[in-house]
Design a protein around this motif. Sequence first.
Motif, PDB file in Angstrom:
ATOM      1  N   LEU A   5       0.757  -1.134  -0.103  1.00 21.73           N
ATOM      2  CA  LEU A   5      -0.084   0.153   0.208  1.00 21.73           C
ATOM      3  C   LEU A   5       1.021   1.267  -0.029  1.00 21.73           C
ATOM      4  O   LEU A   5       1.206   1.569   0.976  1.00 21.73           O
ATOM      5  CB  LEU A   5      -0.980  -0.097   1.231  1.00 21.73           C
ATOM      6  CG  LEU A   5      -2.115  -0.848   1.151  1.00 21.73           C
ATOM      7  CD1 LEU A   5      -2.830  -0.771   2.511  1.00 21.73           C
ATOM      8  CD2 LEU A   5      -3.020  -0.554  -0.035  1.00 21.73           C
ATOM      9  N   PRO A   6       1.342   1.639  -0.963  1.00 21.40           N
ATOM     10  CA  PRO A   6       2.031   2.751  -1.321  1.00 21.40           C
ATOM     11  C   PRO A   6       1.370   4.184  -0.702  1.00 21.40           C
ATOM     12  O   PRO A   6       0.173   4.322  -0.628  1.00 21.40           O
ATOM     13  CB  PRO A   6       2.443   3.087  -2.585  1.00 21.40           C
ATOM     14  CG  PRO A   6       1.172   2.392  -3.540  1.00 21.40           C
ATOM     15  CD  PRO A   6       0.808   1.397  -2.459  1.00 21.40           C
ATOM     16  N   ARG A   7       2.233   5.282  -0.177  1.00 23.52           N
ATOM     17  CA  ARG A   7       1.430   6.536   0.086  1.00 23.52           C
ATOM     18  C   ARG A   7       1.141   7.148  -1.219  1.00 23.52           C
ATOM     19  O   ARG A   7       1.866   6.813  -2.300  1.00 23.52           O
ATOM     20  CB  ARG A   7       2.281   7.409   0.946  1.00 23.52           C
ATOM     21  CG  ARG A   7       2.745   7.008   2.312  1.00 23.52           C
ATOM     22  CD  ARG A   7       1.525   7.026   3.155  1.00 23.52           C
ATOM     23  NE  ARG A   7       1.320   8.449   3.350  1.00 23.52           N
ATOM     24  CZ  ARG A   7       0.045   8.739   4.005  1.00 23.52           C
ATOM     25  NH1 ARG A   7      -0.806   7.769   4.491  1.00 23.52           N
ATOM     26  NH2 ARG A   7      -0.159  10.013   4.353  1.00 23.52           N
ATOM     27  N   THR A   8      -0.008   7.771  -1.360  1.00 26.93           N
ATOM     28  CA  THR A   8      -0.251   8.400  -2.712  1.00 26.93           C
ATOM     29  C   THR A   8      -0.293  10.193  -2.347  1.00 26.93           C
ATOM     30  O   THR A   8      -0.348  10.320  -1.339  1.00 26.93           O
ATOM     31  CB  THR A   8      -1.487   8.216  -3.052  1.00 26.93           C
ATOM     32  OG1 THR A   8      -2.566   8.246  -2.102  1.00 26.93           O
ATOM     33  CG2 THR A   8      -1.692   6.590  -3.562  1.00 26.93           C
ATOM     34  N   ARG A   9       0.039  10.903  -3.618  1.00 18.50           N
ATOM     35  CA  ARG A   9      -0.113  12.213  -3.129  1.00 18.50           C
ATOM     36  C   ARG A   9      -0.787  12.675  -4.889  1.00 18.50           C
ATOM     37  O   ARG A   9      -0.731  12.120  -5.729  1.00 18.50           O
ATOM     38  CB  ARG A   9       1.198  12.772  -3.125  1.00 18.50           C
ATOM     39  CG  ARG A   9       2.384  12.254  -4.234  1.00 18.50           C
ATOM     40  CD  ARG A   9       3.736  12.848  -3.667  1.00 18.50           C
ATOM     41  NE  ARG A   9       4.645  12.170  -4.403  1.00 18.50           N
ATOM     42  CZ  ARG A   9       5.382  12.712  -5.741  1.00 18.50           C
ATOM     43  NH1 ARG A   9       4.736  13.909  -6.147  1.00 18.50           N
ATOM     44  NH2 ARG A   9       6.153  11.898  -6.085  1.00 18.50           N
ATOM     45  N   VAL A  10      -1.494  13.786  -4.740  1.00 18.75           N
ATOM     46  CA  VAL A  10      -2.143  14.230  -5.739  1.00 18.75           C
ATOM     47  C   VAL A  10      -1.251  14.570  -6.920  1.00 18.75           C
ATOM     48  O   VAL A  10      -0.163  15.093  -6.264  1.00 18.75           O
ATOM     49  CB  VAL A  10      -3.011  15.581  -5.292  1.00 18.75           C
ATOM     50  CG1 VAL A  10      -3.686  16.055  -6.584  1.00 18.75           C
ATOM     51  CG2 VAL A  10      -4.038  15.228  -4.400  1.00 18.75           C
ATOM     52  N   GLY A  11      -1.415  14.292  -7.973  1.00 16.05           N
ATOM     53  CA  GLY A  11      -0.355  14.268  -9.480  1.00 16.05           C
ATOM     54  C   GLY A  11      -0.254  15.732  -9.649  1.00 16.05           C
ATOM     55  O   GLY A  11       0.466  15.804 -10.804  1.00 16.05           O
ATOM     56  N   SER A  12      -0.880  16.752  -9.132  1.00 20.78           N
ATOM     57  CA  SER A  12      -0.820  18.035  -9.501  1.00 20.78           C
ATOM     58  C   SER A  12      -0.863  19.117  -8.688  1.00 20.78           C
ATOM     59  O   SER A  12      -1.542  18.717  -7.356  1.00 20.78           O
ATOM     60  CB  SER A  12      -1.671  18.330 -10.679  1.00 20.78           C
ATOM     61  OG  SER A  12      -1.678  19.956 -10.960  1.00 20.78           O
ATOM     62  N   SER A  13       0.080  20.211  -8.543  1.00 19.07           N
ATOM     63  CA  SER A  13      -0.037  21.248  -7.534  1.00 19.07           C
ATOM     64  C   SER A  13      -1.192  22.095  -7.640  1.00 19.07           C
ATOM     65  O   SER A  13      -1.489  23.153  -6.635  1.00 19.07           O
ATOM     66  CB  SER A  13       1.166  22.046  -7.290  1.00 19.07           C
ATOM     67  OG  SER A  13       1.474  22.405  -8.637  1.00 19.07           O
ATOM     68  N   LEU A  14      -2.049  21.953  -8.947  1.00 17.25           N
ATOM     69  CA  LEU A  14      -3.077  22.939  -9.176  1.00 17.25           C
ATOM     70  C   LEU A  14      -4.262  23.057  -8.166  1.00 17.25           C
ATOM     71  O   LEU A  14      -4.609  24.265  -7.938  1.00 17.25           O
ATOM     72  CB  LEU A  14      -3.792  22.384 -10.749  1.00 17.25           C
ATOM     73  CG  LEU A  14      -3.065  22.494 -11.636  1.00 17.25           C
ATOM     74  CD1 LEU A  14      -3.727  22.101 -12.921  1.00 17.25           C
ATOM     75  CD2 LEU A  14      -2.522  24.055 -12.065  1.00 17.25           C
ATOM     76  N   ALA A  15      -4.631  22.127  -7.607  1.00 15.39           N
ATOM     77  CA  ALA A  15      -5.829  22.245  -6.354  1.00 15.39           C
ATOM     78  C   ALA A  15      -5.116  22.914  -5.330  1.00 15.39           C
ATOM     79  O   ALA A  15      -5.885  23.916  -4.678  1.00 15.39           O
ATOM     80  CB  ALA A  15      -6.169  20.825  -6.075  1.00 15.39           C
ATOM     81  N   ALA A  16      -3.876  22.770  -4.733  1.00 14.10           N
ATOM     82  CA  ALA A  16      -3.510  23.389  -3.721  1.00 14.10           C
ATOM     83  C   ALA A  16      -3.257  25.065  -4.019  1.00 14.10           C
ATOM     84  O   ALA A  16      -3.542  25.806  -3.204  1.00 14.10           O
ATOM     85  CB  ALA A  16      -2.029  22.972  -3.321  1.00 14.10           C
ATOM     86  N   SER A  17      -2.757  24.994  -5.388  1.00 12.36           N
ATOM     87  CA  SER A  17      -2.418  26.665  -5.593  1.00 12.36           C
ATOM     88  C   SER A  17      -3.747  27.492  -5.741  1.00 12.36           C
ATOM     89  O   SER A  17      -3.928  28.645  -5.590  1.00 12.36           O
ATOM     90  CB  SER A  17      -1.424  26.446  -7.009  1.00 12.36           C
ATOM     91  OG  SER A  17      -2.394  26.265  -8.066  1.00 12.36           O
ATOM     92  N   LEU A  18      -4.950  26.677  -6.190  1.00 11.28           N
ATOM     93  CA  LEU A  18      -6.068  27.476  -6.388  1.00 11.28           C
ATOM     94  C   LEU A  18      -6.808  27.516  -5.067  1.00 11.28           C
ATOM     95  O   LEU A  18      -7.910  28.161  -4.947  1.00 11.28           O
ATOM     96  CB  LEU A  18      -6.923  26.696  -7.256  1.00 11.28           C
ATOM     97  CG  LEU A  18      -6.472  26.720  -8.745  1.00 11.28           C
ATOM     98  CD1 LEU A  18      -7.193  25.909  -9.518  1.00 11.28           C
ATOM     99  CD2 LEU A  18      -6.805  28.385  -9.330  1.00 11.28           C
ATOM    100  N   GLY A  19      -6.388  27.064  -4.035  1.00  7.25           N
ATOM    101  CA  GLY A  19      -7.027  26.999  -2.618  1.00  7.25           C
ATOM    102  C   GLY A  19      -7.992  26.030  -2.203  1.00  7.25           C
ATOM    103  O   GLY A  19      -8.700  26.246  -1.208  1.00  7.25           O
ATOM    104  N   CYS A  20      -8.107  24.762  -2.988  1.00  4.52           N
ATOM    105  CA  CYS A  20      -8.902  23.659  -2.678  1.00  4.52           C
ATOM    106  C   CYS A  20      -8.611  23.244  -0.989  1.00  4.52           C
ATOM    107  O   CYS A  20      -7.352  23.007  -0.879  1.00  4.52           O
ATOM    108  CB  CYS A  20      -8.914  22.602  -3.646  1.00  4.52           C
ATOM    109  SG  CYS A  20      -9.401  22.846  -5.201  1.00  4.52           S
ATOM    110  N   GLU A  21      -9.734  22.763  -0.682  1.00  5.82           N
ATOM    111  CA  GLU A  21      -9.757  22.089   0.668  1.00  5.82           C
ATOM    112  C   GLU A  21      -9.382  20.494   0.533  1.00  5.82           C
ATOM    113  O   GLU A  21      -9.692  19.979  -0.532  1.00  5.82           O
ATOM    114  CB  GLU A  21     -10.945  22.028   1.413  1.00  5.82           C
ATOM    115  CG  GLU A  21     -11.150  23.525   1.947  1.00  5.82           C
ATOM    116  CD  GLU A  21     -12.465  23.468   2.744  1.00  5.82           C
ATOM    117  OE1 GLU A  21     -12.997  22.314   2.954  1.00  5.82           O
ATOM    118  OE2 GLU A  21     -13.062  24.452   3.229  1.00  5.82           O
TER     119      GLU A  21
END
Length: 297
Positions: free
Chosen positions: A222-238
């Motif tokens: 079970l690998p750790r996963t991370r969202v594959g783009s910084s767009l959501a964070a840069s746009l202010g998504c929760e």
Amino acid sequence: MGYDVIITGGSYAGMSAGLQLARARRKVLVIDGGQRRNRFAATSHGFLGQDGRAPADIAEDARAQLMAYPTVEWVSDTVVQARKEEGGFTLETARGQHFQAQRLLLATGVVDDLPAVQGLAERWGKSVFHCPYCHGYELDQGPIGVLATSPMSLHHALMLPDWGPTTFFTNGVFEPDPEQRASLELRGVTLVAEPVERIEGERANVVLEGGRVVVIDGLFVLPRTRVGSSLAASLGCEFEDGPLGAFIHTDMTRETSVPGLFACGDAAMPFGSVALSVGDGVRAGSGVHRSLIFGTH
């Protein structure tokens, strides 16, 4: 605005969402960098009507069907920056292209951060897997290993005996308590506490420190996963904290905390598969369409 909707990520979720919007005769742009999460696997399983097909073939057919609609365009590129503006969004790609749309749908997927065990990464998707439902049956009830990456791996170890005799390599990451040991024993799971040195062989044999080799047909992690783009964070998504990593928070229509910005697929779910991604894309595509009709963004 140039488009009704821009979809960043043209894998299964993104294309499924695009299909709903295309059939509503909306002007859609898909921007995709060509890095499907399951590109390492030879076959895909558990997706009704597509069981046993190559993932690339499923994606190729899906793209051909989507692009048959005249209101859909496709750009092979990666979005590196997005801005929310009055009336919609403006995007910039790695190649310096700029696009605008009323709505933005993130279907960027996730990245799997694999354990740093020699020989594991090169077998990922071939004899090292994360989803029993996707790959367990093909092991034909042969010996299976589970490599601990967190306490969540206990769940993996308790599930996998349905697919074959299971050995749980705790590898210093996790120590089952007496109740958990009893549960593992009840399921016939063999516990191995010695550290794992490497994975070798045609399949995924586990070599322990000291040289002992445990022969298995397939290894699950079970690998750790991370969202594959910084767009959501840069746009202010929760974001929400999932058992394997953070994912983008959305409501039932798949709209994020940022009005007019939607997300679907692995990036917006705690767990994923091809079938789940396709279904989630349907939800997102119809949600985006309804927002164009009834929304005030």
